[in-house]
Design an enzyme around this catalytic site. Structure first.
Site, PDB file in Angstrom:
ATOM      1  N   HIS A 475      57.471  57.647  14.738  1.00 38.32           N
ATOM      2  CA  HIS A 475      58.301  56.822  15.231  1.00 38.32           C
ATOM      3  C   HIS A 475      58.137  56.196  13.408  1.00 38.32           C
ATOM      4  CE1 HIS A 475      58.715  52.012  16.060  1.00 38.32           C
ATOM      5  NE2 HIS A 475      58.006  51.884  14.788  1.00 38.32           N
ATOM      6  N   GLU A 476      57.045  55.844  12.408  1.00 36.91           N
ATOM      7  CA  GLU A 476      57.086  55.414  11.547  1.00 36.91           C
ATOM      8  C   GLU A 476      57.356  56.354  10.445  1.00 36.91           C
ATOM      9  OE1 GLU A 476      55.801  52.482  10.949  1.00 36.91           O
ATOM     10  OE2 GLU A 476      54.805  52.011  13.071  1.00 36.91           O
ATOM     11  N   HIS A 479      60.709  55.022  10.841  1.00 33.81           N
ATOM     12  CA  HIS A 479      61.336  54.030   9.956  1.00 33.81           C
ATOM     13  C   HIS A 479      61.188  54.761   8.167  1.00 33.81           C
ATOM     14  CE1 HIS A 479      60.649  50.320  11.937  1.00 33.81           C
ATOM     15  NE2 HIS A 479      58.973  50.750  12.736  1.00 33.81           N
ATOM     16  N   HIS A 482      64.739  55.468   7.347  1.00 37.41           N
ATOM     17  CA  HIS A 482      65.428  53.831   7.177  1.00 37.41           C
ATOM     18  C   HIS A 482      65.523  53.733   5.334  1.00 37.41           C
ATOM     19  CE1 HIS A 482      67.171  50.342   9.507  1.00 37.41           C
ATOM     20  NE2 HIS A 482      67.877  51.247   8.788  1.00 37.41           N
TER      21      HIS A 482
END
Length: 686
Positions: A475-476, A479, A482
């Site tokens: 998940h991180e 990010h 991104h």
């Protein structure tokens, strides 16, 4: 001009020098706490001078001398504040916390003064009014619109005493948010559950016992075993410990952080924050803080958010109550004459999973080595987006546990620098997050990003993760991608600077690849034998992914609903946040055996600053997007389909805030999303 004393101080302060380091990263070893105050003062002064030059420019306002100039301003302040606030979250100390309490309101005061600069806003407003005739490209038009919106939402159109009152509110909120997070960290540092005897360790798997021994050693208790309030410590303890009294003790400490009389009581801070947030919203013309916050999101209104939350709440609650009944029956079968309570849920859920699916987390954990899961995340990014990660041990880092990786594209061109900070320690706040030391932009040259992922995994030799931990890492890292893949001109549009209920889409989407059998077969390798995860265990893992989804959905949704309620138009006027919490939970019929994922007094998403205030729902909103978005790869018949990945990179990961989120999703997917994949993903569809 600086006088000689100021010039000498600047040359001796590493924060004010040009950093001659790999990638221009901070020379962490040279920086001391006493460097920050003078550096911030210099950076504030430099930024004020830049703003004054824009405001007083005698030339008519245009895009270059106003909007682009604003985007170029504040570089020194951004560099210093990014460094400082990253460290106060990931590796703080008493000196940094004292400075943080002073700097947070000073930062708020500084940016409020800019937002309320009438001459400056007049220039921005002039350019905005002429925007259709300026011949701007789409990205330039977008940054103009976002800057104008930011000024208006910061009070630029207010008059008279309202302007000063708004500035005072924002400054006070910054102070309160800092105190809130420091109180939570103080409670987390203070708690240790020492497992004194073998009986205290009953039921715990060897990997958790080893991690507890490591935690004890770090706290000066070599030879003992300690459970901390780090999620990677306490959650497996609650799942495996057969000592009910110890589970209850640990759970009570975990769920009551910030909720007790004394110096670290967050209840009065919350009461003041809620009152100030409501006043702020009303000054800006909104009926509630939730209405103010949501006006600039994909959702748009509190009613739209409630519609989504209500759509998922009822099926989730039904499922959770059915799960609770199954746990109660299991407890009876095992001869445990108890009523299932919140501190029991994970323990019996683990046993039920073992009964139904013939495995538990202790069987999985030996196959989920931290090093291999990091490798899996890199592999996935390479397959999807063509980026490669190379260790750079020569790069300065702020703690010995931090790893640095150079990132390049498939043609060897620089993409950025990635830092991974994976282990829990007392100097780090709990949770997991992504942040940046430097954002990507092209306005001031080809500036490449420096991105960090921060986790709180338990140390071990080797460090082993639960499947949930591994999902958190993915998940991180979503990010992080991104931020790393950002390809925009203007810094305020870069990377994760998108709507709050869109920012979780790239991160939650990336989690899907961890559950791909191809990836698990390649990277889920036993830490001792190197054998891959057995096919039978892999099938059980995938089959059990929807187990306990009623519980998981309810504990999350309850937090989101309480967040929306306390910031909503009809919010309770009581200063007692506990009473407000209880009122909401009674209204929605919260199952008694489930506790909110984040209770208000330690809800740092919402009260350590206002990033997720009235916005915790955004994880669910983004899950609608990620569940539907991953279906694009399913429909293509390949989780690494090149054409789909290219659209995903171009319109989502690389695009930053170049386009409205709905338009960005439409460009990637070809249509807007449905909630059906979300309900199916969580096992809640009929």
């Amino acid at each position: 001009m600086m006088d000689s004393a100021t010039t000498e101080a600047s040359t001796q302060n590493p924060l004010l020098q040009t950093w001659q380091t790999p990638f221009g990263i901070a020379p962490f070893a040279l920086i001391r706490p006493e460097h920050y105050q003078p550096a911030f003062e210099a950076a504030f002064a430099a930024h004020r001078a830049e703003i004054a030059a824009i405001s007083a420019n005698p030339a008519p306002a245009d895009f270059a001398n106003t909007i682009a100039a604003l985007e170029k301003s504040g570089t020194l302040l951004q560099r210093i504040s990014s460094l400082f606030f990253n460290l106060t979250g990931a590796d703080t100390n008493v000196a940094l916390q004292r400075i943080e309490r002073e700097i947070a309101p000073a930062m708020a005061r500084h940016y409020s003064a800019i937002a309320l600069d009438a001459a400056l806003f007049a220039r921005v407003d002039t350019v905005f009014a002429r925007r259709d005739g300026l011949g701007l490209d789409a990205e330039s038009l977008r940054v103009l619109e976002r800057i104008h919106t930011r000024f208006v939402r910061s009070g630029a159109k207010l008059t008279g005493d309202d302007r000063g009152r708004l500035a005072a509110i924002i400054e006070r909120l910054a102070t309160l948010g800092t105190l809130f997070s420091q109180n939570v960290l103080a409670d987390e540092k203070a708690f240790m559950l020492v497992l004194e005897t073998p009986a205290d360790r009953a039921g715990l798997p060897d990997v958790l016992i080893a991690a507890a021994a490591e935690a004890a050693t770090e706290r000066g208790l070599a030879g003992k075993h300690v459970i901390t309030l780090s999620r990677s410590s306490i959650v497996p303890f609650l799942e495996f410990s057969s000592r009910r009294s110890l589970r209850e003790q640990a759970f009570a400490a975990w769920t009551s952080r910030g909720e007790h009389d004394g110096a670290h009581d967050n209840r009065p801070l919350i009461a003041e924050m809620l009152a100030l947030r409501t006043e702020r919203a009303r000054l800006l013309g909104f009926a509630s803080f939730a209405a103010f916050k949501l006006d600039d999101t994909m959702a748009g209104t509190p009613d739209a958010v409630r519609a989504l939350l209500d759509e998922v709440w009822q099926p989730a609650r039904r499922q959770a109550l059915a799960e609770q009944e199954a746990l109660q029956q299991l407890a009876g079968t095992l001869g445990d004459n108890i009523t299932i309570a919140a501190h029991d849920w994970r323990y019996y859920a683990g046993k039920l999973r073992q009964q139904r699916h013939a495995y538990d987390e202790s069987e999985l954990k030996p196959y989920f080595q931290l090093e291999k899961i990091i490798e899996a995340a890199f592999f996935t990014a390479t397959r999807l987006f063509g980026v490669h990660f190379t260790p750079r041990p020569d790069v300065p880092v702020y703690h010995a546990d931090v790893r640095a990786y150079e990132v390049k594209d498939s043609e060897g061109r620089p993409v950025g620098l990635f830092l991974g900070d994976y282990f829990a320690r007392p100097s780090k706040r709990s949770g997991a997050w992504m942040s940046s030391y430097r954002s990507q932009q092209k306005l001031a040259g080809d500036i490449r990003p420096i991105i960090v992922n921060v986790m709180n995994f338990a140390k071990g030799r080797p460090a082993l993760l639960s499947f949930d931990d591994a999902c958190t890492l993915f998940h991180e890292f979503g990010h992080a991608l991104h931020g790393l893949l950002s390809d925009v001109t203007y810094p305020s549009l870069a990377g994760t600077n998108v709507a709050r209920d869109f920012v979780e889409f790239p991160s939650q989407l990336f989690e899907h690849w961890l559950a791909e059998p191809e990836l698990l077969r390649r990277f889920a390798l036993h830490h001792e034998t190197g054998d891959p995860l057995p096919e039978a265990l892999l099938e059980k893992l995938l089959a059990a992914r929807n187990a306990d989804q009623g519980f998981a959905t309810v504990e999350y949704l309850a937090s989101a609903i309480v967040d929306l309620d306390v910031h909503g138009e009809g919010r309770a006027t009581s200063d007692d946040i506990g009473a407000c919490e209880r009122a909401t939970l009674a209204r929605i019929g919260m199952p008694e055996a489930i506790t909110m994922r984040h209770r208000p007094t330690h809800f740092t998403h919402v009260f350590s600053g206002d990033g997720y205030s009235a916005g915790y729902y955004s994880y669910l909103w983004s899950e609608v997007l990620d569940a539907d978005g991953y279906d694009a790869f399913t429909e293509a018949g390949d989780p690494f389909d090149a054409a789909t990945a290219a659209r995903l990179k171009a319109h989502i990961y690389a695009a930053g805030n170049r386009a409205d989120p709905a338009a960005a999703y439409l460009a990637f997917r070809g249509r807007m999303p449905s909630t059906r994949p979300l309900l199916k993903q969580r096992g809640l569809a009929d």
